[in-house]
Design a protein around this motif. Structure first.
Motif, PDB file in Angstrom:
ATOM      1  N   PHE A 160    -149.399 -71.231-119.539  1.00  0.00           N
ATOM      2  CA  PHE A 160    -150.335 -71.943-118.681  1.00  0.00           C
ATOM      3  C   PHE A 160    -151.520 -71.024-118.386  1.00  0.00           C
ATOM      4  CE2 PHE A 160    -147.769 -75.597-117.610  1.00  0.00           C
ATOM      5  CZ  PHE A 160    -146.463 -75.151-117.779  1.00  0.00           C
ATOM      6  N   LEU A 161    -152.713 -71.610-118.409  1.00  0.00           N
ATOM      7  CA  LEU A 161    -153.919 -70.838-118.129  1.00  0.00           C
ATOM      8  C   LEU A 161    -154.683 -71.471-116.975  1.00  0.00           C
ATOM      9  CD1 LEU A 161    -155.993 -68.622-118.845  1.00  0.00           C
ATOM     10  CD2 LEU A 161    -156.998 -70.238-120.481  1.00  0.00           C
ATOM     11  N   ASN A 162    -154.995 -70.658-115.988  1.00  0.00           N
ATOM     12  CA  ASN A 162    -155.827 -71.083-114.852  1.00  0.00           C
ATOM     13  C   ASN A 162    -157.088 -70.233-114.877  1.00  0.00           C
ATOM     14  OD1 ASN A 162    -157.070 -71.392-112.341  1.00  0.00           O
ATOM     15  ND2 ASN A 162    -155.143 -71.723-111.284  1.00  0.00           N
ATOM     16  N   LYS A 163    -158.140 -70.793-115.470  1.00  0.00           N
ATOM     17  CA  LYS A 163    -159.352 -69.999-115.680  1.00  0.00           C
ATOM     18  C   LYS A 163    -160.028 -69.628-114.371  1.00  0.00           C
ATOM     19  CE  LYS A 163    -161.235 -72.914-118.606  1.00  0.00           C
ATOM     20  NZ  LYS A 163    -160.087 -73.762-118.988  1.00  0.00           N
ATOM     21  N   SER A 164    -160.013 -70.521-113.425  1.00  0.00           N
ATOM     22  CA  SER A 164    -160.704 -70.236-112.157  1.00  0.00           C
ATOM     23  C   SER A 164    -160.039 -69.078-111.436  1.00  0.00           C
ATOM     24  CB  SER A 164    -160.755 -71.479-111.271  1.00  0.00           C
ATOM     25  OG  SER A 164    -159.443 -71.909-110.965  1.00  0.00           O
ATOM     26  N   ALA A 165    -158.737 -68.973-111.584  1.00  0.00           N
ATOM     27  CA  ALA A 165    -158.008 -67.878-110.937  1.00  0.00           C
ATOM     28  C   ALA A 165    -157.873 -66.664-111.852  1.00  0.00           C
ATOM     29  CB  ALA A 165    -156.620 -68.351-110.512  1.00  0.00           C
ATOM     30  N   LYS A 166    -158.321 -66.791-113.089  1.00  0.00           N
ATOM     31  CA  LYS A 166    -158.155 -65.739-114.098  1.00  0.00           C
ATOM     32  C   LYS A 166    -156.683 -65.319-114.169  1.00  0.00           C
ATOM     33  CE  LYS A 166    -162.805 -63.746-114.069  1.00  0.00           C
ATOM     34  NZ  LYS A 166    -163.403 -64.348-112.876  1.00  0.00           N
ATOM     35  N   HIS A 167    -155.864 -66.312-114.363  1.00  0.00           N
ATOM     36  CA  HIS A 167    -154.424 -66.091-114.328  1.00  0.00           C
ATOM     37  C   HIS A 167    -153.755 -66.899-115.431  1.00  0.00           C
ATOM     38  CE1 HIS A 167    -150.444 -65.455-112.511  1.00  0.00           C
ATOM     39  NE2 HIS A 167    -150.212 -66.721-112.813  1.00  0.00           N
ATOM     40  N   LEU A 168    -152.776 -66.269-116.082  1.00  0.00           N
ATOM     41  CA  LEU A 168    -151.949 -67.043-116.997  1.00  0.00           C
ATOM     42  C   LEU A 168    -150.490 -66.684-116.787  1.00  0.00           C
ATOM     43  CD1 LEU A 168    -152.125 -65.701-120.626  1.00  0.00           C
ATOM     44  CD2 LEU A 168    -153.549 -64.705-118.888  1.00  0.00           C
ATOM     45  N   SER A 169    -149.649 -67.597-117.213  1.00  0.00           N
ATOM     46  CA  SER A 169    -148.222 -67.362-117.051  1.00  0.00           C
ATOM     47  C   SER A 169    -147.482 -67.872-118.285  1.00  0.00           C
ATOM     48  CB  SER A 169    -147.693 -68.042-115.784  1.00  0.00           C
ATOM     49  OG  SER A 169    -147.905 -69.434-115.837  1.00  0.00           O
ATOM     50  N   LEU A 170    -146.373 -67.230-118.537  1.00  0.00           N
ATOM     51  CA  LEU A 170    -145.488 -67.614-119.636  1.00  0.00           C
ATOM     52  C   LEU A 170    -144.190 -68.112-119.031  1.00  0.00           C
ATOM     53  CD1 LEU A 170    -144.724 -67.610-122.700  1.00  0.00           C
ATOM     54  CD2 LEU A 170    -143.817 -65.305-122.320  1.00  0.00           C
ATOM     55  N   HIS A 171    -143.807 -69.326-119.380  1.00  0.00           N
ATOM     56  CA  HIS A 171    -142.559 -69.906-118.906  1.00  0.00           C
ATOM     57  C   HIS A 171    -141.581 -69.975-120.068  1.00  0.00           C
ATOM     58  CE1 HIS A 171    -144.274 -72.063-115.132  1.00  0.00           C
ATOM     59  NE2 HIS A 171    -144.978 -70.985-115.418  1.00  0.00           N
ATOM     60  N   ILE A 172    -140.389 -69.510-119.822  1.00  0.00           N
ATOM     61  CA  ILE A 172    -139.329 -69.586-120.833  1.00  0.00           C
ATOM     62  C   ILE A 172    -138.199 -70.398-120.218  1.00  0.00           C
ATOM     63  CG2 ILE A 172    -137.775 -68.303-122.339  1.00  0.00           C
ATOM     64  CD1 ILE A 172    -139.538 -65.811-121.855  1.00  0.00           C
ATOM     65  N   VAL A 173    -137.915 -71.546-120.855  1.00  0.00           N
ATOM     66  CA  VAL A 173    -136.832 -72.359-120.290  1.00  0.00           C
ATOM     67  C   VAL A 173    -136.118 -73.111-121.410  1.00  0.00           C
ATOM     68  CG1 VAL A 173    -138.508 -74.184-119.758  1.00  0.00           C
ATOM     69  CG2 VAL A 173    -136.305 -74.193-118.629  1.00  0.00           C
ATOM     70  N   PRO A 174    -134.792 -73.067-121.469  1.00  0.00           N
ATOM     71  CA  PRO A 174    -133.944 -72.197-120.654  1.00  0.00           C
ATOM     72  C   PRO A 174    -133.947 -70.769-121.180  1.00  0.00           C
ATOM     73  CG  PRO A 174    -132.613 -73.413-122.229  1.00  0.00           C
ATOM     74  CD  PRO A 174    -134.040 -73.877-122.433  1.00  0.00           C
ATOM     75  N   SER A 175    -133.804 -69.809-120.309  1.00  0.00           N
ATOM     76  CA  SER A 175    -133.765 -68.410-120.719  1.00  0.00           C
ATOM     77  C   SER A 175    -132.429 -68.098-121.394  1.00  0.00           C
ATOM     78  CB  SER A 175    -133.931 -67.499-119.495  1.00  0.00           C
ATOM     79  OG  SER A 175    -135.157 -67.772-118.856  1.00  0.00           O
ATOM     80  N   GLN A 176    -132.526 -67.242-122.408  1.00  0.00           N
ATOM     81  CA  GLN A 176    -131.327 -66.847-123.158  1.00  0.00           C
ATOM     82  C   GLN A 176    -131.223 -65.324-123.176  1.00  0.00           C
ATOM     83  OE1 GLN A 176    -131.966 -68.567-127.035  1.00  0.00           O
ATOM     84  NE2 GLN A 176    -131.692 -70.676-126.307  1.00  0.00           N
ATOM     85  N   PRO A 177    -130.030 -64.784-123.311  1.00  0.00           N
ATOM     86  CA  PRO A 177    -129.887 -63.315-123.334  1.00  0.00           C
ATOM     87  C   PRO A 177    -130.748 -62.642-124.406  1.00  0.00           C
ATOM     88  CG  PRO A 177    -127.752 -64.334-123.012  1.00  0.00           C
ATOM     89  CD  PRO A 177    -128.724 -65.463-123.284  1.00  0.00           C
ATOM     90  N   GLY A 178    -130.952 -63.310-125.531  1.00  0.00           N
ATOM     91  CA  GLY A 178    -131.788 -62.764-126.594  1.00  0.00           C
ATOM     92  C   GLY A 178    -133.255 -62.682-126.232  1.00  0.00           C
ATOM     93  N   ASP A 179    -133.630 -63.297-125.115  1.00  0.00           N
ATOM     94  CA  ASP A 179    -135.016 -63.202-124.648  1.00  0.00           C
ATOM     95  C   ASP A 179    -135.279 -61.883-123.925  1.00  0.00           C
ATOM     96  OD1 ASP A 179    -134.934 -66.701-123.674  1.00  0.00           O
ATOM     97  OD2 ASP A 179    -135.564 -65.800-125.585  1.00  0.00           O
TER      98      ASP A 179
END
Lengths: 112, 114
Positions: free
Chosen positions: A65-84
């Protein structure tokens, strides 16, 4: 001066839950963002990217996800696995630029 | 198999000696890069090359030198002038200039200066 920042050096998540990794940037010229995953003693591998013309990009379990106004991005991993479990680096670049500016990384541990 | 190779994986040198790290790619990429990673830090760009016989300094080029005589090869020399040479060195390549090219990384070389 760090132009790309990952303020959380580590994150622990239970298997099956969502992992959210955050990244902030200061340079308003950046318009393309990438996430890399790195295992110990190996080179980073490309995971997912997003252009500034979008606010979301999805690839399987991974969404950025990118929020340009906040100069912020995030990475979501779902569902998380041990190999992550790895270190995740956020990187940014500008139009026509070859150079990537990397954050300091977040170590994700997924607990089985 | 296309990819980037770096050799050796581990390298030990005495203080004051120059050392050259190898990086080879068979991806037909125009651009190549050298990064350094230290504990708790991100990847910092040392040098990059967009085309054969041309290269540019990155953020931390002091104490390092490179050459780009062939498209496939971009060796990095860590000279005795580099004050803190012990680090993990990563080589990368990408398609070329002027587009959003993801960089592909080699496995890295861990250099320890004794």
């Amino acid at each position: 001066d760090q132009q790309v920042k990952q303020n959380s050096p580590s994150l622990s998540v239970q298997e099956g839950r969502i992992s959210i990794l955050n990244c902030d940037y200061t340079n308003s010229m950046f318009d393309y963002f990438l996430w890399y995953k790195k295992y110990p003693a190996e080179g980073p591998t490309f995971l997912i990217s997003i252009s500034s013309i979008k606010d979301k990009n999805e690839d399987g379990r991974f969404t950025v996800f990118l929020n340009k106004s906040a100069k912020h991005l995030s990475l979501h991993i779902v569902p998380s696995q041990p190999g992550d479990s790895a270190v995740y680096f956020c990187a940014a670049t500008s139009s026509g630029g070859n150079n990537l500016f990397f954050g300091t990384g977040t170590r994700l541990t997924v607990i089985p | 198999d296309g990819g980037i190779t770096q050799s050796p994986k581990y390298l030990f040198r005495k203080e004051g000696q120059n050392v050259t790290l190898s990086c080879e790619q068979n991806l037909n990429h125009d651009a190549m890069y050298w990064y350094r990673q230290d504990p708790g830090q991100g990847l910092r760009l040392i040098y990059y090359s967009q085309i054969v016989n041309d290269f540019q300094k990155g953020d931390i080029a002091e104490g390092y030198s490179v050459s780009r005589e062939k498209k496939e090869s971009f060796p990095l020399t860590v000279t005795s002038a580099q004050k803190n040479p012990t680090a993990f060195y990563l080589c990368a390549s990408s398609l070329g200039v002027g587009s959003y090219n993801e960089q592909f990384f080699g496995p890295g070389t861990r250099l320890t200066v004794l």
